[in-house]
Scaffold this motif. Sequence first.
Motif, PDB file in Angstrom:
ATOM      1  N   GLY A  86      17.036-149.258  25.346  1.00  0.00           N
ATOM      2  CA  GLY A  86      17.480-148.128  25.719  1.00  0.00           C
ATOM      3  C   GLY A  86      17.654-147.207  24.496  1.00  0.00           C
ATOM      4  N   LEU A  87      17.808-145.969  24.752  1.00  0.00           N
ATOM      5  CA  LEU A  87      17.852-145.098  23.460  1.00  0.00           C
ATOM      6  C   LEU A  87      19.271-143.951  23.833  1.00  0.00           C
ATOM      7  N   ILE A  88      19.951-143.880  22.788  1.00  0.00           N
ATOM      8  CA  ILE A  88      21.136-142.898  22.822  1.00  0.00           C
ATOM      9  C   ILE A  88      21.030-142.219  21.400  1.00  0.00           C
ATOM     10  N   GLY A  89      20.867-140.834  21.612  1.00  0.00           N
ATOM     11  CA  GLY A  89      20.846-139.839  20.481  1.00  0.00           C
ATOM     12  C   GLY A  89      22.099-139.091  20.414  1.00  0.00           C
ATOM     13  N   ILE A  90      22.555-138.668  19.355  1.00  0.00           N
ATOM     14  CA  ILE A  90      23.675-137.650  19.101  1.00  0.00           C
ATOM     15  C   ILE A  90      23.100-136.576  18.358  1.00  0.00           C
ATOM     16  N   GLY A  91      23.613-135.400  18.490  1.00  0.00           N
ATOM     17  CA  GLY A  91      23.174-134.311  17.709  1.00  0.00           C
ATOM     18  C   GLY A  91      23.701-132.951  17.955  1.00  0.00           C
ATOM     19  N   GLY A  92      23.694-131.950  17.157  1.00  0.00           N
ATOM     20  CA  GLY A  92      23.905-130.467  17.336  1.00  0.00           C
ATOM     21  C   GLY A  92      22.712-129.933  17.865  1.00  0.00           C
ATOM     22  N   SER A  93      22.319-128.669  17.577  1.00  0.00           N
ATOM     23  CA  SER A  93      21.126-127.843  18.140  1.00  0.00           C
ATOM     24  C   SER A  93      19.769-128.714  17.453  1.00  0.00           C
ATOM     25  N   GLY A  94      19.761-128.821  16.131  1.00  0.00           N
ATOM     26  CA  GLY A  94      18.725-129.220  15.553  1.00  0.00           C
ATOM     27  C   GLY A  94      18.385-130.798  15.959  1.00  0.00           C
ATOM     28  N   GLY A  95      19.309-131.632  15.735  1.00  0.00           N
ATOM     29  CA  GLY A  95      19.478-133.115  16.031  1.00  0.00           C
ATOM     30  C   GLY A  95      18.929-133.387  17.602  1.00  0.00           C
ATOM     31  N   THR A  96      19.413-132.537  18.736  1.00  0.00           N
ATOM     32  CA  THR A  96      19.300-132.429  19.702  1.00  0.00           C
ATOM     33  C   THR A  96      17.571-132.355  20.138  1.00  0.00           C
ATOM     34  N   ALA A  97      17.159-131.006  19.565  1.00  0.00           N
ATOM     35  CA  ALA A  97      15.796-130.893  19.533  1.00  0.00           C
ATOM     36  C   ALA A  97      14.945-131.840  19.143  1.00  0.00           C
ATOM     37  N   LEU A  98      15.268-132.548  17.690  1.00  0.00           N
ATOM     38  CA  LEU A  98      14.414-133.489  17.534  1.00  0.00           C
ATOM     39  C   LEU A  98      14.553-134.730  18.104  1.00  0.00           C
ATOM     40  N   ILE A  99      15.498-135.200  18.575  1.00  0.00           N
ATOM     41  CA  ILE A  99      15.706-136.196  19.337  1.00  0.00           C
ATOM     42  C   ILE A  99      15.187-136.363  20.683  1.00  0.00           C
ATOM     43  N   ALA A 100      15.470-135.348  21.273  1.00  0.00           N
ATOM     44  CA  ALA A 100      15.097-135.357  22.719  1.00  0.00           C
ATOM     45  C   ALA A 100      13.582-135.298  23.042  1.00  0.00           C
ATOM     46  N   SER A 101      13.023-134.399  22.024  1.00  0.00           N
ATOM     47  CA  SER A 101      11.407-134.385  22.202  1.00  0.00           C
ATOM     48  C   SER A 101      10.871-135.671  21.818  1.00  0.00           C
ATOM     49  N   ALA A 102      11.298-136.673  20.913  1.00  0.00           N
ATOM     50  CA  ALA A 102      11.042-137.949  20.894  1.00  0.00           C
ATOM     51  C   ALA A 102      11.058-138.811  22.222  1.00  0.00           C
ATOM     52  N   MET A 103      12.289-138.621  22.625  1.00  0.00           N
ATOM     53  CA  MET A 103      12.652-139.547  23.874  1.00  0.00           C
ATOM     54  C   MET A 103      11.697-138.764  25.000  1.00  0.00           C
ATOM     55  N   GLN A 104      11.375-137.815  25.098  1.00  0.00           N
ATOM     56  CA  GLN A 104      10.429-137.059  26.241  1.00  0.00           C
ATOM     57  C   GLN A 104       8.915-138.069  26.193  1.00  0.00           C
ATOM     58  N   THR A 105       8.638-138.714  24.955  1.00  0.00           N
ATOM     59  CA  THR A 105       7.425-139.706  24.992  1.00  0.00           C
ATOM     60  C   THR A 105       7.669-140.909  25.353  1.00  0.00           C
ATOM     61  N   MET A 106       8.904-141.399  25.687  1.00  0.00           N
ATOM     62  CA  MET A 106       9.108-142.662  26.110  1.00  0.00           C
ATOM     63  C   MET A 106       9.070-142.904  27.796  1.00  0.00           C
ATOM     64  N   PRO A 107       8.769-143.982  28.145  1.00  0.00           N
ATOM     65  CA  PRO A 107       8.469-144.321  29.628  1.00  0.00           C
ATOM     66  C   PRO A 107       9.419-143.760  30.439  1.00  0.00           C
ATOM     67  N   ILE A 108       9.238-143.321  31.768  1.00  0.00           N
ATOM     68  CA  ILE A 108      10.288-143.109  32.926  1.00  0.00           C
ATOM     69  C   ILE A 108      10.946-144.520  33.115  1.00  0.00           C
ATOM     70  N   GLY A 109      12.113-144.464  33.164  1.00  0.00           N
ATOM     71  CA  GLY A 109      12.843-145.791  33.732  1.00  0.00           C
ATOM     72  C   GLY A 109      13.451-146.387  32.422  1.00  0.00           C
ATOM     73  N   MET A 110      13.195-146.033  31.258  1.00  0.00           N
ATOM     74  CA  MET A 110      13.828-146.516  29.951  1.00  0.00           C
ATOM     75  C   MET A 110      14.998-145.840  29.959  1.00  0.00           C
ATOM     76  N   PRO A 111      16.289-146.401  29.775  1.00  0.00           N
ATOM     77  CA  PRO A 111      17.409-145.529  29.639  1.00  0.00           C
ATOM     78  C   PRO A 111      17.647-144.666  28.491  1.00  0.00           C
TER      79      PRO A 111
END
Length: 418
Positions: free
Chosen positions: A98-123
């Motif tokens: 699973g993945l859990i990220g924390i961030g403000g505007s910059g961190g959210t953009a950074l981490i979420a874009s990487a999360m988008q590349t992970m398989p659907i179904g992975m938490p």
Amino acid sequence: MSKFVYIIGTADTKLEELLWLKSCLCSASVDSHIIDVSTGSSNAFHVNNQVDISSAQIAAYHPDGKDAVFCGERGKAVTAMATALARFLQSTVEDISGLIGIGGSGGTALIASAMQTMPIGMPKLMVSTMASGNVEGYVAGMDIAMLYTVTDLNGLNYLSRTILANAANMIAGAVNLAIDHDHIQQPVLGLTMFGVTTPCINQLVALLGEEYESLVFHATGNGGTSMERLIEGRGIVGVLDITLTEVADLLFGGVLACNETRLDCIAQTQTPWIGSAGALDMVNFSERSSIPERYAHRQFVEHNAQVTLMRTTPEENYQLGVWIGNKLNLCNGPVRFIIPEGGFSALDAPGQPFFDPQARQAFKEGLESTVIQTAQRQIIKTPHHINAPEFCSLVIEQFQNVMQHQGTAYDSTPGKSL
């Protein structure tokens, strides 16, 4: 081999929060690793054993090396670190629970874009100061959950401890109580639906029976994106793209627009595809006051207090036919477009407010004048309404023919295969 939840954030500003999340996951009996995605070049947090994977280790995954990340320009550094993080996660996907990220505007953009590349179904859970507004850019049609922090992520306090602990327990629940899908053997199909094409999709799902796993996607812009992510990952063997209303919103400024890339993955993957004109009779807006002034004279139906539907004109329908036709011309795999001449939605029927034979005729002319038909790429016309049983039977017939040529046989009798 043990799998880990990756806790991702910038240790130079959010180390306390990262360590607190790890302690909460440990209490929930979940193994985790902290990934630092700070864009400064310091490696001190890793050296001091406060993070498990350093920012320098992540940056090294950038195709141009870590210097592309530690470039001294924040905007470029954040974008480059997002690329590096995505490549790192892709290289270790088998180790991730699973993945859990924390961030403000910059961190959210950074981490979420990487999360988008992970398989659907992975938490995937993004704890963010940005989660109270429009999160479409962060979620992008993926199964990324977002949790608003309420307070800023600026050290621990009683409220941030509580919210971060809740986040850790959410991920722990998803990991510890994961459902095993290995027993599912049916091939998976993607279908698109809107409220006004629901009768059609319900009939198709019933006809498909138990021989296929039917995934129905709500045609809200993100619905089409989600379906096409699965197609790109080869998780879907065939598509019944009955409801293309997202294209009308794209071309005419509606709020449920797809991307310009809609249908490109059908050309790229050559996935068997059957499409239709579901809900192309409408463009979706929010409340009535949000409609652009240029449309003030148009015909509307207020679906509810938050959704207003605008009837597309014959001219717009012609443009829709041309746009879709140009996309289909890029497809060399098996594609069939079925035009329901009796109506495109529940509102486009005799006695209903959007009934307009001229608009449907204009769509047909736009499509037929654009599509270069071949043995693989065909337009099929039927006099029936899109929600009529006869239309659904024709869709199943065409689906059967296409899948037979793909080496997959299907009998339209529920529960039977050839």
